[in-house]
Design a protein around this motif. Structure first.
Motif, mmCIF file in Angstrom:
data_model
loop_
_atom_site.group_PDB
_atom_site.id
_atom_site.type_symbol
_atom_site.label_atom_id
_atom_site.label_comp_id
_atom_site.label_asym_id
_atom_site.label_seq_id
_atom_site.Cartn_x
_atom_site.Cartn_y
_atom_site.Cartn_z
ATOM 1 N N ASN A 162 0.839 -1.209 0.000
ATOM 2 C CA ASN A 162 0.000 0.000 0.000
ATOM 3 C C ASN A 162 0.869 1.251 0.000
ATOM 4 O O ASN A 162 1.296 1.724 1.058
ATOM 5 N N LYS A 197 -5.767 4.464 0.322
ATOM 6 C CA LYS A 197 -4.779 4.018 -0.656
ATOM 7 C C LYS A 197 -5.511 3.566 -1.914
ATOM 8 O O LYS A 197 -6.606 3.006 -1.849
ATOM 9 N N ILE A 200 -4.563 -0.850 -5.070
ATOM 10 C CA ILE A 200 -4.052 -1.913 -4.207
ATOM 11 C C ILE A 200 -4.440 -3.263 -4.804
ATOM 12 O O ILE A 200 -5.607 -3.674 -4.754
ATOM 13 N N HIS A 213 -1.855 -6.369 4.990
ATOM 14 C CA HIS A 213 -1.539 -5.177 4.212
ATOM 15 C C HIS A 213 -0.264 -4.533 4.768
ATOM 16 O O HIS A 213 -0.145 -4.309 5.984
ATOM 17 N N VAL A 215 1.435 -1.132 4.822
ATOM 18 C CA VAL A 215 0.913 0.216 4.592
ATOM 19 C C VAL A 215 1.956 1.259 4.986
ATOM 20 O O VAL A 215 2.488 1.240 6.107
#
Length: 579
Positions: A162, A197, A200, A213, A215
């Motif tokens: 992300n 975001k 993805i 995820h 991030v």
């Protein structure tokens, strides 16, 4: 169309270009014996053809759909992914300590090549997971590794990357997502993540039990720009200390992008912390997230370059099959006016041979790069440095030729290629994203002429072109191309301004990639002449010759573009150019 894995050409590239026997001489990779390598390459090829390939067209036509916050995939996807996990394909090169097989990265590349050739969109799911494993393994704490890696390695859980936000495309330093430290309570020591975001890949789906995820976000009082970014693991479902899954985290898929291709790969807009209760854990050091993410991105760039090989192989196989069956017109100059299959016509032959040569050249570059990544893992600093230079070549040129090959595949089909029912157009639509994501190819070329050109005062790149010139001395065009690459590199390191270097970066990147690919095909051809890969004895010399005689000279012709400088790009101001 039917699909068959290019097993023999893959094995040749793994042996000759990656040097798998040399790698297996080290204790760490001792299990990569010839029988094991052949079993993996043949086995995953059969699996891909049997399980992933039949879903490719179905996935393109039906696509991923978002229904009440849940992403639905076409029938058959869940079963195929389950079998992929059960058979251990996800764990080939992952750390043994977390359930992986600890084999060379080269063999993991082969797994992804076969899966992706069968179904490029589906293959993005395990591709992103491999990158997540790399990032956590290299930068995560022991606690994070124990918590997440076993399930990511097996494939039971999947991973995402992300970075991008609506206002911050390639400029990652402009991101606004935040991470607020939690001082007390059950989540003490963790962080509340908030932000949105975009783009993805496989950000939401039901094929894996959990999605981890990775991030990028900013801590309070973090420095501006890329120096103030931290990386966090944000699971779809909370994970208890004993590994059990808890309630859903405060995150959701807002929408799916409607794309040109890769339709069965859900490209998600993700929202984190709508209720201010999205919990994440820090990976690595505060404000050092970009360094950790680059570990994942570097892995992803190799695997995206691999996608050029994948789509090239699939488009070439389909075009070959069509050209053998499509009968049209007599052969030019023939006394017999009976129509022949179009594969007999010279220009169709040219296109087919170009497709085959470019695909095999990109594959040779892929495994040459992978082999040097493995050498770096074994502690070979020279090998690791060479891999650094090779990555932008593979990502940029590999994906560029993937698009070219797919486009040629449409052309071979003629008007039928423009008709969706034949499936030829799908390959081009799927391929077109690869030069864009994981750092556009312009960014790859810029990386080559800045950071990579400067490695060890230029000696890493110079050593590569000198090896090509020396080994290819009896191939005039290849020797000339290697010398031209050296000359341009010297000019870029000398009198050229930064703007001049960037203006010539894309043609220079192409020249370098073609030089390496041509060299590696030459090595393959010599190995076949010495008895390696008898099944390729008739074809490999022809495709290698086509590449050296036709594609290498084209790259030599890019010197003028590489050295033209930036002045001509700015003769018009922006208003005049766009007006």
């Amino acid at each position: 169309m039917t699909y068959a894995a290019a097993t023999q050409d893959q094995l040749l590239a793994i042996r000759v270009n990656a040097g798998i026997e040399e790698l297996a001489a080290h204790d760490r990779f001792a299990a990569a014996e010839p029988d094991m390598v052949e079993a993996i390459v043949e086995g995953v090829g059969q699996f891909a053809a049997g399980e992933f390939a039949p879903l490719n067209r179905k996935g393109d036509l039906e696509g991923a759909k978002l229904e009440n916050g849940v992403v639905r995939l076409p029938d058959g996807y869940a079963e195929a992914y389950g079998h992929y996990v059960e058979q251990g394909w996800n764990a080939i090169a992952s750390p043994v300590d977390f359930g992986g097989q600890g084999l060379p990265f080269t063999l993991a590349c082969n797994v992804l090549e076969n899966i992706g050739t069968a179904n490029m969109a589906f293959n993005l799911l395990p591709t992103l997971s491999v990158g997540a494993i790399e990032a956590i393994a290299h930068h995560g704490s022991e606690e994070l590794q124990q918590k997440y890696l076993p399930q990511l390695v097996s494939g039971a859980w999947s991973g995402t990357m992300n970075l991008t936000e609506p206002q911050a495309g390639s400029d990652v330093g402009a991101l606004r997502s935040t991470a607020q430290p939690i001082e007390d309570g059950e989540h003490a020591g963790k962080y509340r993540i908030k932000g949105q975001k975009i783009y993805i890949t496989w950000g939401e789906h039901e094929l894996a039990e959990n999605i981890i995820h990775l991030v990028l976000a900013r801590l309070p009082d973090a420095p501006e720009g890329s120096r103030g970014i931290s990386l966090f693991t944000v699971p779809k479902y909370h994970v208890a200390a004993d590994g059990a899954l808890g309630p859903k985290n405060d995150l959701r898929c807002v929408s799916l992008e409607h794309k040109l291709g890769i339709n069965s790969s859900p490209t998600c807009v993700m929202s984190y912390g709508d209720s201010d209760e999205c919990i994440g854990e820090l990976v690595g050091q505060p404000n050092r997230g970009l360094a950790a993410m680059f570990t994942m991105m570097n892995n992803a760039r190799i695997n995206v370059g691999n996608q050029g090989v994948q789509i090239g192989e699939r488009a070439t196989q389909q075009a070959m099959g069509y050209a053998k069956e499509r009968v049209q017109s007599a052969r030019a100059g023939s006394a017999d006016r009976t129509p022949v299959a179009i594969i007999e016509h010279p220009d169709v032959r040219r296109m087919l041979l170009r497709m085959k040569a470019l695909t095999e050249g990109a594959r040779a570059l892929l495994y040459y790069t992978a082999g040097h990544v493995d050498r770096g893992t074994l502690g070979d600093a020279v090998g690791a440095a060479r891999a650094e230079v090779l990555v932008p070549l593979l990502k940029a040129w590999g994906t560029d030729v993937g698009v070219e090959i797919a486009s040629l595949g449409v052309q071979v089909h003629g008007g039928m290629g423009f008709i969706e029912e034949t499936g030829a157009a799908q390959h081009w639509r799927d391929a077109r994203i690869a030069p864009i994501y994981e750092g556009t190819n312009g960014i790859q070329a810029a990386d080559l002429v800045t950071r990579k050109l400067g490695l060890e005062d230029g000696q890493v790149l110079f050593a590569l072109v000198d090896d090509i010139a020396r080994d290819g001395a009896d191939e005039p065009a290849l020797a000339v191309l290697a010398q031209e690459c050296r000359t341009i590199a010297e000019w870029m390191r000398g009198e050229a301004s930064l703007d001049d270097r960037l203006a010539g970066s894309v043609p220079f990147c192409t020249m370098m990639a073609v030089a390496v690919a041509g060299w590696q095909l030459l090595r393959q051809s010599r190995a076949v002449a010495d008895g390696a890969a008898p099944a390729l004895a008739a074809t490999k010399p022809v495709t290698a010759r086509f590449f050296l005689d036709r594609i290498v000279p084209e790259a030599v012709g890019l010197r003028a573009a590489a050295t033209a400088g930036a002045a001509g790009l700015y003769q018009l101001d922006s208003a005049a150019l766009a007006g």
